[in-house]
Write an enzyme that holds these catalytic residues in place. Structure first.
Site, short mmCIF file in Angstrom:
data_model
loop_
_atom_site.label_atom_id
_atom_site.label_comp_id
_atom_site.label_asym_id
_atom_site.label_seq_id
_atom_site.Cartn_x
_atom_site.Cartn_y
_atom_site.Cartn_z
N GLY A 1 -24.63 0.49 9.58
CA GLY A 1 -23.34 0.52 10.24
C GLY A 1 -23.51 0.31 11.72
O GLY A 1 -24.61 0.55 12.27
N GLU B 1 -19.39 6.23 12.29
CA GLU B 1 -19.03 5.10 13.16
C GLU B 1 -17.77 5.38 13.98
O GLU B 1 -17.67 4.98 15.13
CB GLU B 1 -18.85 3.82 12.33
CG GLU B 1 -20.09 3.36 11.58
CD GLU B 1 -21.35 3.26 12.44
OE1 GLU B 1 -21.24 3.00 13.65
OE2 GLU B 1 -22.45 3.46 11.90
CO CO Z 1 -24.53 5.50 15.16
#
Ligand code: CO
Length: 174
Positions: free
Chosen positions: A45, A141
């Site tokens: 991610g 995230e």
């Molecule tokens: Co990170």
């Protein structure tokens, strides 16, 4: 194009990222660079601020199966713009890592189930309802969009230990 990753404790990681207002070729180029960078650095991610762009955009690509070396296909990448949690419930603990804090893995407590509304690269509204590792990755995230990194969720003792070791490691590599 593979871009440089912003490494902790760079101040940019503390910025609150701004809403995306135009879903244009500039945004698409950003998302493409984020994908190239994430794959090159073996991440699952990446938030835009991790390549120095303070926009509310993140991508996630969880390798299929248990083998993390498996191909992260372009078409399996989830691109999330201007996300908003509409539901968060339960608690779970998983080990997390971050491309901005390479080599550090710690258990972090997160909500177990999330429902998320967001926009795709074309500005179409989308929804994710998940209670697997994707839910964890999304929360990690989105923290980046709020100027937070996962080690801030550690206990004070663990955090102090991390800061000490991180400083030592950085001094050794300079
Ligand atoms: Co990170």
């Amino acid at each position: 194009m593979v871009r440089d990753i912003v490494i902790y404790p760079d101040k940019r990681l503390k910025l609150i990222s701004k809403e995306v207002t135009t879903f244009d070729s500039e945004l698409h180029a950003l998302l493409d660079d984020m994908y190239d960078t994430m794959v090159a650095k073996n991440g699952v991610g990446l938030a835009a601020i991790q390549i120095g762009v303070d926009k509310r955009a993140l991508i996630i690509n969880l390798p299929e199966g248990d083998n993390e070396d498996e191909l992260q296909l372009r078409e399996n990448t989830i691109e999330i713009i201007n996300p908003i949690f509409v539901q968060k419930e339960g608690l779970c603990k998983h080990q997390e890592g971050c491309l901005s804090i390479p080599g550090v893995y710690e258990d972090v407590e997160r909500a177990e189930h999330v429902v998320l509304e967001y926009y795709d690269r074309h500005g179409n509204k989308q929804t994710i309802d998940n209670h697997d590792f994707l839910a964890i990755a999304i929360q990690h995230e989105i923290d980046h969009l709020e100027g937070k990194v996962f080690i801030e969720k550690l206990s004070l003792l663990k955090r102090k230990k991390f800061e000490k070791e991180w400083k030592k490691r950085r001094n050794n590599t300079l």
